[in-house]
Write a protein that holds these residues in place. Structure first.
Motif, PDB file in Angstrom:
ATOM      1  N   PRO A 271       0.832  -1.204   0.000  1.00 15.08           N
ATOM      2  CA  PRO A 271       0.000   0.000   0.000  1.00 15.08           C
ATOM      3  C   PRO A 271       0.865   1.253   0.000  1.00 15.08           C
ATOM      4  N   VAL A 272       0.345   2.305  -0.591  1.00 14.96           N
ATOM      5  CA  VAL A 272       1.017   3.602  -0.601  1.00 14.96           C
ATOM      6  C   VAL A 272       0.392   4.445   0.502  1.00 14.96           C
ATOM      7  N   GLY A 273       1.205   4.890   1.440  1.00 14.44           N
ATOM      8  CA  GLY A 273       0.685   5.712   2.535  1.00 14.44           C
ATOM      9  C   GLY A 273      -0.387   5.008   3.338  1.00 14.44           C
ATOM     10  N   PRO A 274      -0.112   3.797   3.851  1.00 13.29           N
ATOM     11  CA  PRO A 274      -1.150   3.046   4.559  1.00 13.29           C
ATOM     12  C   PRO A 274      -1.747   3.799   5.749  1.00 13.29           C
ATOM     13  N   GLU A 275      -1.014   4.732   6.306  1.00 12.41           N
ATOM     14  CA  GLU A 275      -1.541   5.510   7.432  1.00 12.41           C
ATOM     15  C   GLU A 275      -2.644   6.466   6.985  1.00 12.41           C
ATOM     16  N   GLN A 276      -2.812   6.634   5.688  1.00 13.64           N
ATOM     17  CA  GLN A 276      -3.853   7.504   5.151  1.00 13.64           C
ATOM     18  C   GLN A 276      -5.109   6.729   4.759  1.00 13.64           C
ATOM     19  N   ALA A 277      -5.132   5.434   5.028  1.00 11.20           N
ATOM     20  CA  ALA A 277      -6.282   4.609   4.658  1.00 11.20           C
ATOM     21  C   ALA A 277      -7.547   5.100   5.357  1.00 11.20           C
ATOM     22  N   LEU A 278      -8.654   5.049   4.641  1.00 11.63           N
ATOM     23  CA  LEU A 278      -9.944   5.406   5.207  1.00 11.63           C
ATOM     24  C   LEU A 278     -10.638   4.151   5.733  1.00 11.63           C
ATOM     25  N   THR A 279     -11.510   4.327   6.678  1.00  2.00           N
ATOM     26  CA  THR A 279     -12.358   3.231   7.128  1.00  2.00           C
ATOM     27  C   THR A 279     -13.445   3.021   6.072  1.00  2.00           C
ATOM     28  N   ALA A 280     -14.172   1.918   6.188  1.00  2.00           N
ATOM     29  CA  ALA A 280     -15.277   1.664   5.264  1.00  2.00           C
ATOM     30  C   ALA A 280     -16.304   2.792   5.330  1.00  2.00           C
ATOM     31  N   LEU A 281     -16.612   3.247   6.530  1.00  2.00           N
ATOM     32  CA  LEU A 281     -17.586   4.321   6.706  1.00  2.00           C
ATOM     33  C   LEU A 281     -17.082   5.632   6.103  1.00  2.00           C
ATOM     34  N   GLN A 282     -15.809   5.933   6.288  1.00  2.00           N
ATOM     35  CA  GLN A 282     -15.242   7.145   5.708  1.00  2.00           C
ATOM     36  C   GLN A 282     -15.249   7.087   4.182  1.00  2.00           C
ATOM     37  N   ALA A 283     -14.933   5.921   3.620  1.00  2.00           N
ATOM     38  CA  ALA A 283     -14.934   5.784   2.161  1.00  2.00           C
ATOM     39  C   ALA A 283     -16.339   5.974   1.596  1.00  2.00           C
ATOM     40  N   LEU A 284     -17.336   5.403   2.254  1.00  2.00           N
ATOM     41  CA  LEU A 284     -18.714   5.584   1.799  1.00  2.00           C
ATOM     42  C   LEU A 284     -19.144   7.045   1.938  1.00  2.00           C
ATOM     43  N   ALA A 285     -18.787   7.668   3.037  1.00  4.51           N
ATOM     44  CA  ALA A 285     -19.106   9.090   3.221  1.00  4.51           C
ATOM     45  C   ALA A 285     -18.427   9.939   2.155  1.00  4.51           C
ATOM     46  N   GLY A 286     -17.246   9.528   1.716  1.00  7.32           N
ATOM     47  CA  GLY A 286     -16.530  10.258   0.674  1.00  7.32           C
ATOM     48  C   GLY A 286     -17.302  10.346  -0.626  1.00  7.32           C
ATOM     49  N   TYR A 287     -18.154   9.373  -0.867  1.00  6.77           N
ATOM     50  CA  TYR A 287     -18.985   9.382  -2.074  1.00  6.77           C
ATOM     51  C   TYR A 287     -20.398   9.882  -1.822  1.00  6.77           C
ATOM     52  N   THR A 288     -20.748  10.117  -0.586  1.00  6.63           N
ATOM     53  CA  THR A 288     -22.116  10.517  -0.268  1.00  6.63           C
ATOM     54  C   THR A 288     -22.118  11.867   0.448  1.00  6.63           C
ATOM     55  N   SER A 289     -22.205  11.850   1.754  1.00  4.67           N
ATOM     56  CA  SER A 289     -22.364  13.088   2.523  1.00  4.67           C
ATOM     57  C   SER A 289     -21.162  14.028   2.408  1.00  4.67           C
ATOM     58  N   TRP A 290     -19.943  13.492   2.374  1.00  2.00           N
ATOM     59  CA  TRP A 290     -18.782  14.380   2.264  1.00  2.00           C
ATOM     60  C   TRP A 290     -18.706  15.014   0.884  1.00  2.00           C
ATOM     61  N   ALA A 291     -19.044  14.256  -0.167  1.00  4.64           N
ATOM     62  CA  ALA A 291     -19.040  14.821  -1.515  1.00  4.64           C
ATOM     63  C   ALA A 291     -20.097  15.913  -1.626  1.00  4.64           C
ATOM     64  N   ALA A 292     -21.267  15.680  -1.056  1.00  2.00           N
ATOM     65  CA  ALA A 292     -22.327  16.694  -1.077  1.00  2.00           C
ATOM     66  C   ALA A 292     -21.885  17.945  -0.317  1.00  2.00           C
TER      67      ALA A 292
END
Length: 122
Positions: free
Chosen positions: A47-68
Motif C-alpha cells: 500500500p502507498v501511505g497506509p496511514e492515510q487509509a480510510l475506514t469503510a464508513l469514511q470511504a462511503l461518506a466520501g462518495y455521499t455526505s462528504w461529496a455533497a
C-alpha cells in the motif's frame, strides 16, 4: 447520509471521486482503494501511505455526505431522506462489511436518478 463520526481526526472531510474519463467513474474500486491504499485485488502490491487509509464508513461518506458537503449540497444530496434529491445506487451487499478487495465486484442491484429507477438488476 452516513451516521456516526466519520470525519478525520482534525475534523476534515475527504470527498472521493474519479478522474473520469481517464479512469472509470465506478465508486466501488475507488472506495476499495481508499481503504486499501492500493488497487483492489493486487494483494502482492504494498500500500502507498497506509496511514492515510480510510475506514469503510469514511470511504462511503466520501462518495455521499462528504461529496455533497464539498459541493455545498449537504442539505439536498448525499443522504437518503425526504426532501433530498433522490439519486442513489443500491448494492446487492453492504459496502461497509464487504472486504475491500471484493468491493469492486459487489453487484449493483438498482440505480435511482431523480427519484426514478433507471436500472434494476434482473
Amino acid at each position: 447520509m452516513v451516521d456516526g463520526r466519520t470525519d478525520g481526526a482534525a475534523g476534515g472531510r475527504v470527498a472521493l471521486g474519479s478522474d473520469w474519463p481517464i479512469a472509470a467513474f465506478d465508486p466501488r474500486p475507488v472506495m476499495a482503494g481508499a481503504r486499501l491504499r492500493r488497487p483492489a485485488g493486487w494483494d502482492g502490491r504494498d500500500p502507498v501511505g497506509p496511514e492515510q487509509a480510510l475506514t469503510a464508513l469514511q470511504a462511503l461518506a466520501g462518495y455521499t455526505s462528504w461529496a455533497a458537503y464539498g459541493t455545498g449540497e449537504e442539505t439536498t444530496a448525499g443522504m437518503v431522506r425526504e426532501g433530498a434529491r433522490a439519486d442513489l445506487t443500491v448494492f446487492a451487499g453492504d459496502p461497509l462489511t464487504t472486504a475491500p478487495d471484493d468491493l469492486p465486484d459487489l453487484p449493483v442491484a438498482m440505480t435511482v436518478v431523480d427519484g426514478r429507477v433507471v436500472y434494476r438488476r434482473g
